[in-house]
Scaffold this active site. Structure first.
Site, PDB file in Angstrom:
ATOM      1  N   GLU A 164      43.390  84.362  10.827  1.00  0.00           N
ATOM      2  CA  GLU A 164      44.230  84.336  12.032  1.00  0.00           C
ATOM      3  C   GLU A 164      45.231  83.189  11.969  1.00  0.00           C
ATOM      4  O   GLU A 164      45.228  82.275  12.803  1.00  0.00           O
ATOM      5  CB  GLU A 164      43.354  84.239  13.289  1.00  0.00           C
ATOM      6  CG  GLU A 164      42.487  85.476  13.469  1.00  0.00           C
ATOM      7  CD  GLU A 164      41.795  85.548  14.831  1.00  0.00           C
ATOM      8  OE1 GLU A 164      41.560  84.498  15.440  1.00  0.00           O
ATOM      9  OE2 GLU A 164      41.472  86.666  15.278  1.00  0.00           O
TER      10      GLU A 164
ATOM     11  N   GLU B 182      38.368  92.343  11.710  1.00  0.00           N
ATOM     12  CA  GLU B 182      37.610  91.943  12.904  1.00  0.00           C
ATOM     13  C   GLU B 182      37.932  92.895  14.043  1.00  0.00           C
ATOM     14  O   GLU B 182      39.093  93.235  14.257  1.00  0.00           O
ATOM     15  CB  GLU B 182      37.980  90.532  13.391  1.00  0.00           C
ATOM     16  CG  GLU B 182      37.451  89.417  12.549  1.00  0.00           C
ATOM     17  CD  GLU B 182      37.744  88.040  13.137  1.00  0.00           C
ATOM     18  OE1 GLU B 182      37.778  87.900  14.376  1.00  0.00           O
ATOM     19  OE2 GLU B 182      37.952  87.119  12.335  1.00  0.00           O
TER      20      GLU B 182
HETATM   21  C1  BG6 Z   1      38.564  85.571  16.097  1.00  0.00           C
HETATM   22  C2  BG6 Z   1      38.014  84.661  15.066  1.00  0.00           C
HETATM   23  O1  BG6 Z   1      39.486  84.828  16.820  1.00  0.00           O
HETATM   24  O2  BG6 Z   1      37.761  86.088  17.093  1.00  0.00           O
HETATM   25  C3  BG6 Z   1      36.506  84.568  15.033  1.00  0.00           C
HETATM   26  O3  BG6 Z   1      38.529  84.893  13.793  1.00  0.00           O
HETATM   27  C4  BG6 Z   1      35.963  84.677  16.439  1.00  0.00           C
HETATM   28  O4  BG6 Z   1      36.152  83.396  14.376  1.00  0.00           O
HETATM   29  C5  BG6 Z   1      36.344  86.026  17.003  1.00  0.00           C
HETATM   30  O5  BG6 Z   1      34.600  84.448  16.545  1.00  0.00           O
HETATM   31  C6  BG6 Z   1      35.786  86.326  18.376  1.00  0.00           C
HETATM   32  O6  BG6 Z   1      36.054  85.286  19.255  1.00  0.00           O
HETATM   33  P1  BG6 Z   1      34.910  84.581  20.079  1.00  0.00           P
HETATM   34  O7  BG6 Z   1      35.565  83.449  20.735  1.00  0.00           O
HETATM   35  O8  BG6 Z   1      34.417  85.607  21.027  1.00  0.00           O
HETATM   36  O9  BG6 Z   1      33.882  84.146  19.109  1.00  0.00           O
END
Ligand code: BG6
Length: 480
Positions: free
Chosen positions: A184, A378
């Site tokens: 990201e 993701e």
């Molecule tokens: C992304 C990241 O921003 O979202 C992860 O690459 C992160 O590291 C994921 O865990 C989900 O966000 P969060 O804050 O719910 O863990």
């Protein structure tokens, strides 16, 4: 014309994604150095540190640091990988912790114990036929580089990163084919300490500092692509964007222009990494804001000649923007990108918009723009899971979210978008990056650990475990 309806291609890389700092724990074990994330406590101070407004160079008495133990993947990786294998994973996205390999970041020699740990992990994956997808930097920088050089503010980081990248590319060239440079990368603009280890001095021009650091990361990313291809010509090296299209709240052209500009804040990074040069709109922005990027001779050529092979992206939510101050008041919480509430859509318990169609739109938008294979690295929903009296977790809300998104991913493929794979976020519960909580869970596998670090660390399957297994088994055909 091709009459066959294409959905998930043969060899589609289904799997899950985790990051070292949110999963491994063992934060100082076997020679690992302290990283930036190891200094993010839960609670009040967290956000100020993440934005670079509260310096912290060592853990503070009385604070709880969730990354220090996380879910102890460092000692549980065999058990966890075998559960992923049971679900039929074709791939696992994970990151290498830079400070396990170079504890201070500027060490002359790498730490053999750190290298060995990832050898073991990759061997274990191979044993189960799981393809590793490896991120070089997932929100962590060795703390010594922050203290000694100001992290990515300094050009020196480019050299240290190259050394780290070359070390791991060489060591794992027979074990890893897919790489991502910076997780990201656009996060740098929103959470500068998380994205780039930036800590601001009083009176410093934050925008100037952020874009200079961005230049250093972009050059480092291009150098990594160059090095990776030299070391293994078959390597596939991608970038990684926190994606999610910005919608305009109304048909007022001011809103539409604002939405375009918001998207460009993020596309800026990928435009450089994938098209190989600074876009005109960024040059205009720098001019108008008085931002001067210090570049070295040769930077332009590096960026131009070493663009990425594929575009990795995360998708959690779409975003919504308006130029009308009365509408702006209605903003969603918990979203670092800043978005106003979309009246057509539901939100998660943490205020993140749920928009499966936005996933299809975003994938199309990225493919139209870059015309390179995409990899969804993701996607998922953070939710509170409560075991019932029998100890089971019936996470139908998670299944619903994923089903709807996977359906839209299949629509995107039918639209002609080329997709390599899909690794949902946190297939096993891990520490939340934004809040540091354990109770914000994404997994198919439950981990007995709470926000304070209490719990047995036992792993158990949720209802979604069997569901995802069947999705993979049917190559996305059976989403019931
Ligand atoms: C992304 C990241 O921003 O979202 C992860 O690459 C992160 O590291 C994921 O865990 C989900 O966000 P969060 O804050 O719910 O863990």
């Amino acid at each position: 014309m091709d009459k066959v309806i294409k959905t998930f291609p043969e060899g589609f890389l289904w799997g899950g994604a985790i990051a070292a700092n949110q999963t491994e724990g063992a934060y100082l074990e076997d020679g690992k150095g302290l990283t930036t994330v190891d200094l993010l406590p839960t609670g009040e101070k967290r956000y100020s540190i993440m934005t670079g407004n509260l310096p912290s160079y060592s853990p503070l008495e009385g604070e709880y640091y969730p990354s220090h133990k996380a879910i102890d993947f460092y000692h549980h990786y065999k058990e966890d990988i075998s559960l992923f294998a049971e679900m039929g994973f074709k791939s696992l996205r994970l990151s290498i912790s830079w400070a396990r390999i170079f504890p201070n970041g500027d060490d002359a020699e790498p730490n053999e114990a750190g290298l060995k740990f990832y050898d073991n992990v990759f061997d274990e994956l191979k044993k189960h036929g799981i393809e590793p997808i490896v991120t070089l930097a997932h929100f962590d920088v060795p703390v010594h580089l922050v203290e000694a050089y100001g992290s990515w503010k300094s050009r020196k980081l480019v050299g240290y990163f190259e050394k780290y990248a070359r070390t791991v590319f060489t060591r794992y060239k027979d074990k890893v084919k897919y790489w991502l440079t910076f997780n990201e990368i656009n996060m740098l603009l929103h959470l500068p300490y998380v994205g780039a280890g930036l800590v601001f001095q009083k009176g410093e021009n934050e925008q100037q500092v952020k874009y200079q650091a961005a230049h250093h990361q972009l050059v480092a990313s291009a150098i990594a692509v160059k090095a990776g291809h030299e070391i293994n010509p078959d390597a596939q090296i991608g970038c990684m964007l926190a994606a999610g299209m910005t919608y305009a709240y109304s048909s007022n052209p001011d809103d539409v222009l604002d939405a375009m500009e918001k998207d460009r804040e993020s596309f800026f990074f990928i435009d450089v990494q994938s098209r190989g040069e600074y876009p005109g709109y960024a040059k205009r922005f720098f001019r108008e804001k008085g931002i001067t990027i210090q570049a070295e001779d040769g930077d332009e050529a590096l960026l131009k000649n070493h663009t990425v092979d594929y575009i990795g992206f995360s998708y959690y939510a779409s975003r919504l923007t308006s130029t009308d101050p009365t509408v702006q008041e209605n903003s969603t919480s918990g979203n670092v990108f800043g978005s106003i509430s979309n009246p057509y859509l539901q939100k998660s318990e943490w205020g993140w918009t749920i928009d499966p169609k936005g996933f299809r739109i975003t994938a199309n938008q990225l493919y139209d723009r870059y015309q390179k294979p995409l990899f969804v690295v993701e996607n998922g929903i953070g939710a509170m899971d409560e075991p019932n009296a029998a100890g089971e977790i019936n996470d139908d809300y998670r299944i619903d979210y994923l089903r709807a998104h996977i359906k839209q991913m299949s629509e995107a493929i039918q639209d002609g978008v080329e997709l390599i794979g899909y690794t949902s976020w946190g297939p096993i519960d891990i520490v939340s990056a934004s809040t540091g909580e354990m109770k914000k869970r994404y997994g198919y596998i439950y981990v007995d650990r709470d926000n304070k670090g209490e719990g047995t660390l036992d792993r158990s399957k949720k209802k979604s475990f069997e569901w995802y297994k069947q999705v993979i088994q049917s190559n996305g055909a059976d989403l019931a």
